[in-house]
Design an enzyme around this catalytic site. Structure first.
Site, PDB file in Angstrom:
ATOM      1  CG  ASP A   1      -7.972  -5.338   4.960  1.00 20.80           C
ATOM      2  OD1 ASP A   1      -7.519  -5.533   6.093  1.00 20.80           O
ATOM      3  OD2 ASP A   1      -8.009  -4.213   4.419  1.00 20.80           O
TER       4      ASP A   1
ATOM      5  CD  GLU B   1     -10.023  -1.334   7.906  1.00 18.76           C
ATOM      6  OE1 GLU B   1      -9.752  -0.949   6.747  1.00 18.76           O
ATOM      7  OE2 GLU B   1      -9.214  -1.985   8.603  1.00 18.76           O
TER       8      GLU B   1
ATOM      9  CD  GLU C   1      -2.887  -1.199   2.334  1.00 11.70           C
ATOM     10  OE1 GLU C   1      -4.035  -1.658   2.152  1.00 11.70           O
ATOM     11  OE2 GLU C   1      -2.490  -0.774   3.445  1.00 11.70           O
TER      12      GLU C   1
END
Length: 836
Positions: free
Chosen positions: A376, A404, A297
């Site tokens: 994820d 998240e 990332e």
């Protein structure tokens, strides 16, 4: 008339007593009838340490304060054996005992708790082990479940860490509970009282390490001034046995040190890291070590110089090795610019592709930190096959306490059952039992190190995670990291007794709601293994299934007009299933043997494919989303049965959140169902999708100073559109005549609550005010808010028990503020007991 999610009753301030600051360590007083009948306290506490930074010393203080709070008895506290000769609670380490047989069976951080009438022995293999035993003793008393005991408790794995994704400016990536307690204005604040309180909570559940800064690290953390600040953080946490670690920016020698390179094999880079590490350890001699995110990332890493990830990890491992430190090296390495047109491309394969060939090349103080699933932190994923593909390498599992992808603490989701499915999964390495929990503990492959890393992201909110409810996940994480064999429901019941008390009704209600929460959330956000169908390109909060595909992030569902799901088979797909060991690979390679709850993770099927339940995939999607939202509607109703059983402040706060969740679950349900109906053209067999007989769309009402506006994604609005005021300097009205039979109804108003303004609303029936509220959810909830009309900002408020006569006039007025133009979506006039 009752207001459904408490806009009028939301507390302006929370009680200093029950504001959540103590978490499960409330030590609430026990009444005489709650006090265990066989509890006979000794006459004093003997904690054998005079060092105020010692966890043994801390244990003595904790015992004295806890017993005073729970039982209203003050026991004297001594630190030398010759100070007291009577009955005692004796706290010490094995090195201070002689001739105690169980000492030989204690692992590092393990403890013996021996309770006899009038005498208690708490013996730790280490000082923090003694503190863990003290917390266990107090927990038993606080729950009113005390009995004589002779137990030995050893941790299942040596590494039991938490990670904070705190930035130096005080913000927290994927944090939903306010600003950082560790950083402010690019430095470490002077007041670290909250840091000490956090360490206390962590120690009480057996956590022995914390990485205090974001994995997307700022090199400026390594300046001399900040190293000293980190030392003060370590000082604040040391009395609780919590060692600190830090995340590193791989490019620091260049960006901070001024070198021309950050090549891990360059001697100047090696020297820079050794010097910097030595400087840190001079200030923090017991620093736990480093956490590194590299080549992922956009983060720098060794691949920049054609070096291996092992070269990068070993650079830091050599630097910390003389100090006894370890390096946690994240396996979250992937290309976020992969081509969605490539049907063989698969982000889920990247971890194994990057790390398998490096097995055996990492130094023995390196631990590869692996997210529990290949993508994820999704609502359901298979266990990462990497756990079984690097047997010569220490591994730890990375779990996420901060929600998240799971509702960001504005939705209740008890995550421990999800974690348990992963920890109990058998990877079948070499056709032998290979449970994930045994791999990360080091048992399966005889590795020296291993364990757990949990991403927590507490903030300055007094509830720590932004919600009283979410603290159950932190509690369960620590308990499972200590002993992954424990039952999530039993852990929940312990947490409930400590947090809300031991009333049987409270225990039953909390257990009912919590144990239903993960299945419900999975149902209304994305089931059959399709992942959480949230907006992956924006906030990761509300619904947006279209965002999953046709981009480089690789969280694809391969949805089209005919079918859905990723083909990850070896025979026709990406080949991901082949990364699993043979027995597991064979199971997932076949549609017939793949469990339905992971079907769309491994296979692309037609919407009409029939599941093992006998339903077509598309009908299951419709039914599951309706069932999940229906379950969420029961949460606030069930919680309301606890009125007067729980203090008013926490009762109202929880009720507010559960009512919000009930409303937002309907937004999720409608958005997902409408999206797949529009795409597939296959109607819901029960006729629910797209049909809302009790709704009145805002655009069909008589509008004054309101105009139609687009919503994106369109399916997040009831009829694919909404209305907003014509400008941010005006007010407006939306009026309608009600043509429902006379009776008592619940009136739900769907609107959008954006960040950037706080519009004001009023609802009138025949000119009489029913409700007044503001678009100020950003002050009351912690999830990431949106600047747009979408699935993140869509919400609803419900006015209950409204007596309506046919022909009554309902009017909604809105006053704009800032960028919030008092947006309205629809009104639902619901007969009592009917779910919209």
């Amino acid at each position: 008339m009752r207001v459904s999610w408490g806009l009028l009753a939301f507390p302006a301030a929370v009680s200093a007593i029950e504001n959540g600051i103590n978490g499960w360590l409330r030590y609430a007083p026990l009444s005489n009838d709650q006090r265990p009948p066989n509890l006979r306290l000794p006459g004093a506490i003997m904690a054998l340490s005079t060092n105020k930074t010692s966890p043994v010393y801390t244990a003595g203080q904790e015992l004295q304060a806890g017993i005073k709070s729970i039982l209203n008895q003050t026991l004297p506290l001594y630190h030398e054996l010759d100070e007291w000769l009577g009955s005692t609670i004796l706290v010490a380490t094995t090195g201070q005992f002689h001739g105690v047989e169980p000492a030989a069976t204690l692992a590092d951080d393990g403890y013996l708790l021996r309770v006899r009438p009038g005498n208690v022995v708490i013996m730790g293999q280490t000082e923090r082990g003694a503190l863990y035993g003290a917390f266990d003793y107090l927990s038993r008393i606080a729950q009113g479940r005390f009995s004589d005991a002779d137990l030995i408790a050893n941790p299942d794995a040596p590494i039991r860490w938490v990670n904070q994704w705190d930035n130096m400016d005080g913000s927290i990536e994927r944090g939903y509970a306010g600003a950082s307690i560790f950083f402010r204005n690019n430095t470490i604040p002077e007041d670290l009282n909250r840091v000490s309180q956090y360490a206390r909570l962590l120690a009480s559940i057996g956590i022995n390490g914390i990485v205090v800064n974001n994995v997307n690290a700022n090199a400026n953390l390594l300046t001399d001034a900040n190293i000293d600040g980190l030392g003060r953080i370590a000082d604040a946490m040391r009395p609780y046995g919590v060692q600190i670690g830090i995340s590193l920016n791989f490019a620091s020698p260049q960006t901070l040190g001024g070198l021309s390179t950050f090549d891990p094999l360059d001697q100047s880079v090696i020297s820079w890291w050794v010097d910097k590490t030595n400087r840190i350890y001079r200030r923090i001699p017991d620093m736990a070590g480093y956490l590194v995110k590299a080549n992922s990332e956009g983060q720098a890493g060794p691949l920049t110089y054609n070096r291996t990830l092992a070269d990068g990890a070993n650079l830091f491992a050599k630097a910390v090795q003389p100090h006894g430190g370890i390096v946690m090296f994240r396996a979250f390495v992937y290309d976020n610019h992969i081509d969605p047109a490539d049907l063989k491309a698969d982000r889920a394969k990247h971890a194994v592709e990057f790390f398998k060939g490096l097995d055996g090349q990492f130094l023995d103080n390196v631990v590869v930190q692996i997210k529990y699933g290949p993508i994820d932190f999704q609502v359901r994923e298979p266990a990462s096959p990497l756990f079984a593909n690097i047997p010569q390498t220490n591994t730890a599992i990375e779990l996420q306490i901060t929600q998240e992808y799971l509702g960001q603490q504005s939705h209740l989701v008890y995550i421990a059952p999800l974690w348990k499915t992963i920890l109990d999964f058998d990877l079948r390495a070499d056709d032998q039992p290979s449970l994930v929990r045994d791999v990360v503990a080091g048992r399966r492959f005889s590795n020296k190190r291993g364990g757990y890393a949990g991403v927590v992201n507490v903030g300055t909110n007094t509830t720590w995670l932004g919600s009283h409810l979410a603290m159950s996940n932190l509690y369960a994480y620590g308990r499972l990291a200590w002993d992954p064999n424990q039952d999530p429901q039993a852990l929940l019941e312990d947490w409930t007794r400590l947090t809300f008390g031991s009333d049987p009704l409270v225990l039953g209600v909390v257990t009912e709601i919590y144990m239903a929460s993960w299945p419900a959330y999975e149902n209304y956000t994305g089931n059959l293994g399709i992942q959480t169908l949230t907006d992956i390109l924006y906030t990761h909060y509300g619904p947006n299934p279209a965002s999953q595909d046709n981009n480089g992030w690789g969280q694809w569902t391969r949805v089209d007009h005919d079918g859905i799901g990723m083909d990850r088979t070896v025979s026709t797909g990406t080949g991901f299933s082949g990364q699993c060991h043979a027995e597991v690979a064979e199971k997932f390679e076949s549609i017939e043997t793949t469990p339905d709850d992971l079907l769309l993770w491994f296979h692309h099927v037609n919407y009409t494919h029939v599941l093992k339940s006998g339903k077509p995939v598309i009908q299951h999607f419709y039914d599951a989303h309706y069932a999940g939202a229906e379950t969420a509607q029961t949460f606030p109703i069930t919680w309301e049965s606890l009125r007067n059983k729980i203090d008013t402040e926490r009762f109202n706060d929880v009720l507010f959140r559960l009512r919000y969740q009930a409303g937002h679950s309907i937004v999720w349900r409608d958005s997902i169902c409408q999206f797949y109906y529009n795409l597939s053209g296959i109607p819901d067999g029960t006729g629910r999708v797209g049909r809302h007989e009790y709704r009145i769309e805002a655009e069909t009402m008589a509008l004054k100073n309101y105009k139609l506006t687009e919503v994106n994604p369109v399916e997040t609005a009831s009829n694919l559109t909404a209305v907003v005021l014509v400008s941010n300097h005006t007010s407006g009205e939306a009026t309608t005549k009600l043509n429902f039979d006379s009776g008592k109804y619940d009136v739900a108003i769907n609107y959008f609550d954006l960040i950037g303004g706080k519009a004001h609303y009023k609802a009138f029936l025949n000119g009489k005010l029913l409700l007044e509220w503001a678009g100020d959810l950003e002050d009351k909830l912690g999830h990431t808010f949106s600047t747009k009309l979408d699935g993140h900002s869509a919400t609803r408020v419900t006015i209950r028990d409204v007596q309506i006569q046919k022909g009554d006039v309902l009017k909604i007025t809105g006053v704009a503020e800032g960028n919030e133009l008092a947006p309205l979506d629809c009104i639902a006039v619901l007969p009592q007991g009917v779910i919209d």
